[in-house]
Design a protein around this motif. Structure first.
Motif, mmCIF file in Angstrom:
data_model
loop_
_atom_site.group_PDB
_atom_site.id
_atom_site.type_symbol
_atom_site.label_atom_id
_atom_site.label_comp_id
_atom_site.label_asym_id
_atom_site.label_seq_id
_atom_site.Cartn_x
_atom_site.Cartn_y
_atom_site.Cartn_z
ATOM 1 N N GLY A 1 0.809 -1.219 0.000
ATOM 2 C CA GLY A 1 0.000 0.000 0.000
ATOM 3 C C GLY A 1 0.835 1.259 0.000
ATOM 4 N N VAL A 2 1.865 1.310 0.862
ATOM 5 C CA VAL A 2 2.728 2.492 0.907
ATOM 6 C C VAL A 2 3.432 2.696 -0.425
ATOM 7 C CG1 VAL A 2 4.781 3.464 1.984
ATOM 8 C CG2 VAL A 2 3.043 2.373 3.407
ATOM 9 N N THR A 3 3.929 1.603 -1.000
ATOM 10 C CA THR A 3 4.603 1.716 -2.304
ATOM 11 C C THR A 3 3.651 2.202 -3.390
ATOM 12 O OG1 THR A 3 6.075 -0.108 -1.669
ATOM 13 C CG2 THR A 3 5.953 0.453 -4.007
ATOM 14 N N SER A 4 2.448 1.667 -3.394
ATOM 15 C CA SER A 4 1.475 2.071 -4.418
ATOM 16 C C SER A 4 1.070 3.526 -4.262
ATOM 17 C CB SER A 4 0.235 1.170 -4.337
ATOM 18 O OG SER A 4 0.581 -0.171 -4.588
ATOM 19 N N TYR A 5 0.847 3.969 -3.024
ATOM 20 C CA TYR A 5 0.490 5.371 -2.795
ATOM 21 C C TYR A 5 1.613 6.301 -3.234
ATOM 22 C CZ TYR A 5 -3.899 4.610 -0.306
ATOM 23 O OH TYR A 5 -5.194 4.286 0.010
ATOM 24 N N ALA B 1 3.182 9.967 -9.887
ATOM 25 C CA ALA B 1 2.582 10.008 -11.229
ATOM 26 C C ALA B 1 1.600 11.166 -11.360
ATOM 27 C CB ALA B 1 1.891 8.678 -11.513
ATOM 28 N N VAL B 2 0.772 11.373 -10.344
ATOM 29 C CA VAL B 2 -0.169 12.497 -10.389
ATOM 30 C C VAL B 2 0.584 13.815 -10.456
ATOM 31 C CG1 VAL B 2 -1.951 13.717 -9.088
ATOM 32 C CG2 VAL B 2 -2.009 11.232 -9.232
ATOM 33 N N TRP B 3 1.665 13.948 -9.684
ATOM 34 C CA TRP B 3 2.464 15.167 -9.680
ATOM 35 C C TRP B 3 3.076 15.436 -11.056
ATOM 36 C CZ3 TRP B 3 7.551 16.072 -6.453
ATOM 37 C CH2 TRP B 3 7.865 17.427 -6.495
ATOM 38 N N PHE C 1 -7.444 4.163 -4.028
ATOM 39 C CA PHE C 1 -6.388 4.802 -4.824
ATOM 40 C C PHE C 1 -6.922 6.000 -5.601
ATOM 41 C CE2 PHE C 1 -3.548 0.782 -5.232
ATOM 42 C CZ PHE C 1 -3.193 0.948 -3.903
ATOM 43 N N PHE C 2 -8.099 5.838 -6.198
ATOM 44 C CA PHE C 2 -8.672 6.944 -6.966
ATOM 45 C C PHE C 2 -9.018 8.117 -6.044
ATOM 46 C CE2 PHE C 2 -12.457 8.966 -9.028
ATOM 47 C CZ PHE C 2 -11.767 9.545 -10.084
ATOM 48 N N ALA D 1 -5.000 5.555 -11.063
ATOM 49 C CA ALA D 1 -5.533 4.708 -9.998
ATOM 50 C C ALA D 1 -5.853 3.308 -10.511
ATOM 51 C CB ALA D 1 -6.783 5.351 -9.407
ATOM 52 N N THR D 2 -6.383 3.194 -11.728
ATOM 53 C CA THR D 2 -6.703 1.886 -12.300
ATOM 54 C C THR D 2 -5.442 1.068 -12.553
ATOM 55 O OG1 THR D 2 -8.676 2.829 -13.361
ATOM 56 C CG2 THR D 2 -7.861 0.727 -14.207
ATOM 57 N N CYS D 3 -4.442 1.718 -13.155
ATOM 58 C CA CYS D 3 -3.190 1.001 -13.450
ATOM 59 C C CYS D 3 -2.490 0.559 -12.171
ATOM 60 C CB CYS D 3 -2.271 1.901 -14.277
ATOM 61 S SG CYS D 3 -2.894 2.282 -15.940
#
Length: 362
Positions: A63-67, A73-75, A135-136, A93-95
């Motif tokens: 979870g920490v890695t994914s966040y 990526a958003v940045w 995630f989304f 978020a989907t990927c």
């Protein structure tokens, strides 16, 4: 807040993102835990036996890695259009959700082979969907954080630009005063030399040097006490006294507490200079200059009056004199709309310049 090339700095961004992320995760865990307890499977219902949630350590690391990956990526991919950013958040978020699912499934297969877990998507689709929702939601929250930091950065930069422009304007207006005064003083010195008054001309040069040394060290963006402003004007009057000592008198009328009020530096100098030029310089007899100041509620009122030839009738427009124009310009730059300045004949043979400023003290 520290900024780098117009974007939020990493230190500021990480600090606020960590605090926001902890709050988001705590609230998500609280809601998810409450929902799990409320919709817990009954005795007659089948257990899905999915692998998600079997190891808290694996879930936490994943979870920490994914966040983190999703936040970066958003940045990197955000743009100015919000609809584009929402679509980007949806795709990211989907990927990340599917990548997180497949990576975790392989980790469970390697380290928990004997746990008899179900690794099919169908058995874990509910957890996969909940992961995607989380995630989304975080991507949208993080996007809002970035937008907030950008807005605050633009406001800070705009405020800095406005302050710099205001400071430059006040300095420009201030520097118009000294050449005007210097021009008149040099004419007076030249007149004394032509009259053969070398000693008085020398004294005026020394007084001019002292006055300029004092005024050039002042910050035009810094206010001074009215008593300090009067001290400067006394130095200026000492210069003019060398020429008009037999025809000029200066009177001050103000309470002691008013002397502590703050005014823009050298704001009175053009008014007194005009009183000498258009009063003492235009009349052959004795001329008096009166300076008075009073506090009226939360306002400071300063008045400069002088004798003038009776034949000079009618108010003088504010923009006709360089000195009066500079006073109005400096007050407008310093106080925006919170000031008043009037100048014109107050009675037959009397000229008045009046300032109405906000009352301020240190």
């Amino acid at each position: 807040m520290d900024m780098d090339d117009g974007a939020p700095s990493r230190r500021a961004l990480v600090g606020e993102a960590v605090r926001l992320g902890m709050t988001y995760l705590c609230l998500t865990a609280l809601i998810y835990g409450a929902a799990t307890q409320f919709f817990e499977a009954g005795p007659g219902q089948a257990d899905p036996k999915g692998f998600a949630g079997y190891s808290m350590l694996v879930d936490l690391i994943a979870g920490v890695t994914s966040y983190f990956v999703m936040s970066v990526a958003v940045w990197k991919f955000r743009r100015s259009k919000m609809i584009y950013n929402v679509i980007v958040c949806f795709i990211i978020a989907t990927c990340v959700a599917f990548a997180d699912f497949f990576v975790m499934r392989e980790v469970y297969r390697v380290f928990f082979a004997s746990a008899n877990l179900n690794y099919s998507i169908r058995a874990n689709v509910e957890d996969l969907f909940m992961c995607w929702v989380a995630f989304f939601g975080w991507s949208c929250v993080f996007l809002t954080l970035l937008f907030s930091l950008d807005v605050r950065d633009r406001e800070r930069r705009l405020a800095a630009v406005r302050e710099e422009a205001l400071s430059a304007q006040m300095r420009a207006l201030r520097y118009q005063i000294n050449p005007h005064f210097l021009f008149n003083t040099l004419n007076s010195i030249a007149g004394l030399i032509e009259e053969g008054s070398a000693t008085r001309a020398e004294q005026m040069v020394l007084s001019l040097s002292t006055f300029l040394r004092t005024t050039l060290t002042l910050d035009p963006f810094h206010d001074v006490r009215l008593s300090e402003e009067l001290t400067l004007q006394e130095e200026y009057l000492e210069i003019e006294h060398q020429r008009f000592s037999d025809r000029m008198s200066f009177h001050i009328d103000m309470p002691d507490d008013v002397r502590h009020a703050l005014v823009p530096s050298l704001i009175l100098q053009p008014l007194i200079e005009n009183a000498i030029k258009h009063g003492v310089g235009a009349m052959a007899g004795q001329v008096s200059i009166w300076l008075s100041a009073r506090r009226e509620a939360d306002r400071l009122q300063v008045v400069v009056e002088n004798n003038m030839p009776v034949e000079m009738v009618g108010p003088k427009p504010l923009g006709m004199g360089v000195g009066l124009k500079n006073v109005a310009g400096r007050l407008r730059a310093r106080f925006q709309n919170d000031w008043q300045f009037t100048a014109g004949p107050a009675a037959p043979g009397v000229y008045r310049a009046a300032l109405d400023l906000p009352w301020r003290t240190e």
